[in-house]
Design a protein around this motif. Structure first.
Motif, PDB file in Angstrom:
ATOM      1  N   PRO A 181      78.191  52.304  21.881  1.00 18.17           N
ATOM      2  CA  PRO A 181      78.928  53.538  22.199  1.00 18.17           C
ATOM      3  C   PRO A 181      80.274  53.232  22.837  1.00 18.17           C
ATOM      4  CG  PRO A 181      76.632  53.791  22.778  1.00 18.17           C
ATOM      5  CD  PRO A 181      76.797  52.358  22.357  1.00 18.17           C
ATOM      6  N   PHE A 186      84.514  59.443  23.253  1.00 17.94           N
ATOM      7  CA  PHE A 186      84.195  60.613  24.067  1.00 17.94           C
ATOM      8  C   PHE A 186      85.384  61.064  24.912  1.00 17.94           C
ATOM      9  CE2 PHE A 186      80.274  58.457  23.162  1.00 17.94           C
ATOM     10  CZ  PHE A 186      79.342  59.458  22.976  1.00 17.94           C
ATOM     11  N   LYS A 305      81.143  65.719  26.303  1.00 15.94           N
ATOM     12  CA  LYS A 305      79.728  65.418  26.183  1.00 15.94           C
ATOM     13  C   LYS A 305      79.356  64.823  24.830  1.00 15.94           C
ATOM     14  CE  LYS A 305      78.358  69.028  29.449  1.00 15.94           C
ATOM     15  NZ  LYS A 305      77.558  70.261  29.649  1.00 15.94           N
ATOM     16  N   SER A 306      80.217  64.956  23.816  1.00 16.45           N
ATOM     17  CA  SER A 306      79.910  64.446  22.480  1.00 16.45           C
ATOM     18  C   SER A 306      81.176  63.935  21.820  1.00 16.45           C
ATOM     19  CB  SER A 306      79.265  65.537  21.612  1.00 16.45           C
ATOM     20  OG  SER A 306      80.184  66.590  21.386  1.00 16.45           O
ATOM     21  N   ARG A 307      80.999  63.107  20.811  1.00 19.29           N
ATOM     22  CA  ARG A 307      82.131  62.583  20.055  1.00 19.29           C
ATOM     23  C   ARG A 307      82.828  63.694  19.284  1.00 19.29           C
ATOM     24  NH1 ARG A 307      77.860  59.098  19.667  1.00 19.29           N
ATOM     25  NH2 ARG A 307      78.207  56.900  20.241  1.00 19.29           N
ATOM     26  N   TYR A 308      82.029  64.574  18.720  1.00 17.74           N
ATOM     27  CA  TYR A 308      82.614  65.658  17.915  1.00 17.74           C
ATOM     28  C   TYR A 308      83.491  66.566  18.773  1.00 17.74           C
ATOM     29  CZ  TYR A 308      82.932  69.848  15.039  1.00 17.74           C
ATOM     30  OH  TYR A 308      83.408  70.925  14.327  1.00 17.74           O
ATOM     31  N   ASP A 664      76.397  61.273  17.220  1.00 21.60           N
ATOM     32  CA  ASP A 664      75.910  62.042  18.370  1.00 21.60           C
ATOM     33  C   ASP A 664      74.424  62.347  18.239  1.00 21.60           C
ATOM     34  OD1 ASP A 664      78.365  62.080  19.637  1.00 21.60           O
ATOM     35  OD2 ASP A 664      79.013  63.929  18.652  1.00 21.60           O
ATOM     36  N   ASP A 667      72.352  59.215  18.963  1.00 25.96           N
ATOM     37  CA  ASP A 667      72.260  58.875  20.383  1.00 25.96           C
ATOM     38  C   ASP A 667      71.392  59.877  21.139  1.00 25.96           C
ATOM     39  OD1 ASP A 667      73.796  56.606  20.152  1.00 25.96           O
ATOM     40  OD2 ASP A 667      75.685  57.655  20.511  1.00 25.96           O
ATOM     41  N   GLU A 668      71.465  61.140  20.774  1.00 25.83           N
ATOM     42  CA  GLU A 668      70.601  62.131  21.424  1.00 25.83           C
ATOM     43  C   GLU A 668      69.134  61.882  21.088  1.00 25.83           C
ATOM     44  OE1 GLU A 668      71.965  65.947  20.263  1.00 25.83           O
ATOM     45  OE2 GLU A 668      73.811  65.859  21.460  1.00 25.83           O
ATOM     46  N   MET A 673      72.374  59.490  25.658  1.00 25.88           N
ATOM     47  CA  MET A 673      73.550  60.259  26.022  1.00 25.88           C
ATOM     48  C   MET A 673      73.817  60.222  27.530  1.00 25.88           C
ATOM     49  SD  MET A 673      75.612  61.518  23.923  1.00 25.88           S
ATOM     50  CE  MET A 673      75.899  62.048  22.239  1.00 25.88           C
TER      51      MET A 673
END
Length: 751
Positions: A181, A186, A305-308, A664, A667-668, A673
């Motif tokens: 990661p 992020f 909180k997320s890449r997206y 994401d 990883d979740e 995360m």
């Protein structure tokens, strides 16, 4: 220039290469030079013990075998994706110019040599112009051979380019997915934060992203002013405080004695003591916060909180005013160029214009040495202008050395000053990452060398030989078609001097070797002070490789005699640079293969330019058939380039939403995360603030603890230790495992 002068230049360069390579194979075995020739291995193994050959004073080709046997996966693990891309450039050049050499030597060269009805002499005394397309008479029916060779070279180059682009794009996608990661996925960099008199920059950033990105906003970290100028300013402030402290001590001593003897002595003592505490810097958190907020930049790292979410926030326009809240994808922590982070966003366009003007001015100043070099290649013309030169060049050997070797060597020496200057210009431009700065310098050096080495040499050589300038712009294509074949002989000698000899000096590491000898045997420094931390000079070597490819494509059918010398250079470069990547250069950051689009675009430009020159030459030779068949080749090359731009280039500019969401979800599903979010708090620590006692406790604001606004002291100490540890060791690219094959299908990486 005749063949004897060319052979003289080749002989000198071969002798230089043999001597330097032999010295290198001996010097690399000496324990005192381990830090020069094995810097990467020392840094990665944290040990100076390297397996050395027992025959320390005997030259051996063991390093060549090691460089040849190293696989591409090992290069990827050692040097990262940028190193693999550079090696793929050399592999592509070897393949395409092997095809070009076979076609042009067997078909084009005989046509050029017997192009006119003339009596040929012994080969060593032949002029090099006899082997160029200039020797083909007008209206010759054999020009279709040149057109056929041009078709074969273009189709082969486009095919190889397509497969290389596809392969490197797959490697880039695997690089994104297969690495651990990455904090930069992020994180976004926010610049041009609006100033407010009611709240600090830190509070402004917190309020903005808490309101507009409440569901995905995690935390943020302010960026503080640092660098040499800021350090001098802080030191000056510290000196002022010390002087003020001393002055208060002198003025307070009588008051202290008087107050101690009176009834109100206790209150007066407390008052003076409080004043001294303020001067010494012993103040509360609120006072320290007021002091440190004055050093905040209008920039911050914002974590999501997320890449997206980070990807969308970096690409979307935050406010109707595009000059405020400017967002970009954050560089990797080791890739950040901290000196430019605090540059106001409104200054960037001025800096870019200023550096562009400075680059153009530097290119114009460089016309002086290039014109001087071309004068050495046109001695017959200069002797007519300056008769006093005739007596100097009576000896044949001196004439051969001056015309065949000296011009290219002088030009190479002048060009050594170009990469450092361009790196300074790229730093002034405002690049926020080291990889971006080096990439910008690479482009500047590339444009500079193509312009000065090729175009300026062609134009100045034409002017000196004809003692006239172009009458109008419309004559430029015809004059270019005449001048390029005439200057092909100079480019051949340039390949020998700037190519072969530069590789020998590269593997020898002359400057680090001399510095090592001076520090070890003259200054008597300890071994710990001699550790090497060199990174691969992509801004120097990538333009050189691309320039030689440009010369090879342009002169392939015009002067085929260059191709064997060029092919030898690429073979030597393949071995030398692999050896340097394995042993010498340290990988501190990875740019993700961003140099390949530069190489692809320049290669396509080289193909188009060679086709335009061929079209002009065919027109001058009055060959309508060859000219007519060259036009569809131009159109096809342009269409191929446009397809590659649409198909592959966007992947090098940004990550895809599909890839970010899939990573994401993975990883979740694995429950990583929370660990990733905790690591973000420690990733982006400014180097100067780590050991600084004035490091603000509010440097990281977290969405979970808005009330306190402070991270724990244990986390800060842990982060400082991690950053210090990371600086002492190079960044090793991630070892790819077989599990990436499964991720490849899950994340849709199949091209």
């Amino acid at each position: 220039m005749d063949i004897a002068a060319l052979l003289t230049s080749a002989g000198i360069n071969i002798a230089v290469c043999v001597v330097l390579f032999s010295f290198y194979s001996v010097l690399r075995k000496q324990p005192s030079n381990v830090n020069v020739y094995f810097g990467r291995r020392i840094a990665s193994q944290h040990s100076r013990r390297i397996d050395l050959c027992l025959e320390r004073f005997v030259p051996s080709p063991s390093w060549i075998l090691k460089a040849w046997e190293t696989s591409e996966d090992e290069i990827l693990a050692i040097g990262g994706l940028d190193a693999v891309v550079f090696v793929r450039m050399l592999v592509f050049s070897i393949r395409i110019f092997s095809i070009a050499a076979v076609i042009c030597i067997t078909l084009v060269l005989p046509v050029n040599y017997f192009g006119t009805d003339r009596t040929h002499t012994i080969i060593p005394f032949e002029s090099l112009e006899v082997f160029t397309i200039e020797n083909v008479k007008e209206g010759s029916t054999w020009l279709w051979v040149h057109c056929l060779a041009l078709y074969i070279i273009t189709f082969s180059a486009c095919t190889l380019l397509y497969f290389e682009y596809k392969r490197i794009t797959n490697l880039r996608l695997l690089h994104i997915v297969g690495s651990p990661p990455n904090p930069s996925h992020f994180t976004i960099l926010v610049r041009s934060v609006p100033w407010s008199s009611e709240e600090s920059y830190c509070e402004t950033v917190k309020n903005f992203f808490s309101h507009y990105h409440a569901s995905v906003y995690l935390s943020h970290q302010m960026i503080y002013k640092s660098g040499t100028v800021q350090k001098l300013k802080d030191d000056a402030e510290h000196v002022c405080k010390v002087l003020k402290n001393a002055s208060l001590e002198k003025t307070c001593k009588p008051s202290f004695r008087h107050c101690c003897s009176g009834a109100g002595g206790t209150n007066s003592f407390k008052k003076i003591s409080n004043e001294m505490d303020i001067v010494d810097g012993r103040m509360g958190n609120s006072d320290m916060h007021l002091e440190t907020t004055t050093k905040e930049c209008a920039s911050a790292f914002v974590f999501f909180k997320s890449r997206y979410a980070a990807l969308m926030a970096a690409k979307v326009l935050q406010t109707p005013n595009p000059m405020l809240w400017v967002t970009d994808v954050a560089p990797e922590p080791h890739d950040i160029y901290w000196s430019n982070i605090c540059i106001p966003y409104r200054q960037l366009w001025i800096r870019k214009i200023a550096t562009l003007v400075a680059t153009i001015a530097f290119m114009l100043v460089f016309l002086i040495p290039v014109t001087f070099v071309q004068g050495l290649t046109q001695l017959e013309k200069l002797q007519k202008m300056f008769p006093f030169l005739r007596g100097i060049l009576k000896e044949k050997f001196v004439n051969q050395v001056v015309t065949g070797y000296l011009p290219s060597v002088i030009l190479v020496l002048f060009l050594c000053a170009v990469p450092p200057v361009m790196m300074i210009f790229s730093s002034m431009e405002g690049s926020i990452s080291r990889s971006e700065r080096k990439k910008s310098a690479c482009c500047k050096v590339l444009y500079f060398t193509i312009w000065n080495v090729f175009f300026v040499n062609v134009f100045t050589g034409s002017v000196i030989s004809q003692l006239s300038v172009f009458s109008s712009v419309t004559d430029l294509p015809a004059q270019l078609a005449k001048a390029v074949p005439a200057q092909a002989t100079f480019f051949t000698t340039y390949v020998l001097s700037s190519g072969w000899a530069s590789l020998a000096f590269e593997v020898m590491q002359v400057f680090p070797l001399l510095c090592n000898i001076f520090q070890r045997f003259i200054l008597r420094l300890k071994e710990d002070a001699l550790d090497s931390s060199l990174t691969f000079p992509y801004h120097t070597e990538v333009p050189r490789v691309i320039l030689f490819g440009f010369l090879g494509f342009t002169c392939s059918i015009l002067a085929p005699l260059m191709l064997p010398f060029l092919l030898i250079y690429f073979f030597l470069a393949y071995l030398v640079y692999r050896n340097q990547i394995i042993n010498v250069y340290i990988t501190k950051y990875d740019g993700g293969g961003q140099y390949w689009p530069i190489a692809h675009n320049t290669t396509v430009f080289s193909l188009l330019f060679s086709q335009l020159i061929a079209l002009g030459v065919f027109g001058l030779k009055r060959s309508s058939v060859a000219s007519g068949f060259t036009i569809p080749l131009l159109i096809g090359t342009l269409l191929f380039h446009q397809y590659c731009r649409q198909r592959f280039l966007p992947i090098f500019k940004s990550n895809s939403a599909q890839t970010a969401i899939d990573m994401d979800l993975r990883d979740e599903h694995c429950g990583r995360m929370e660990e990733i979010h905790e690591h973000l708090r420690l990733a982006y620590n400014q180097p100067r603030l780590i050991d600084d006692a004035s490091t603000p406790p509010q440097s990281v604001k977290h969405h979970e603890d808005m009330d306190s606004g402070q991270s724990s002291s244990e986390d800060m100490e842990k982060g400082n230790e991690l950053i210090k540890k990371d600086r002492r060791r190079p960044v090793q690219p991630v070892q790819r495992s077989l599990s990436l094959n499964s991720d490849k299908s899950v994340l849709g990486l199949k091209l």
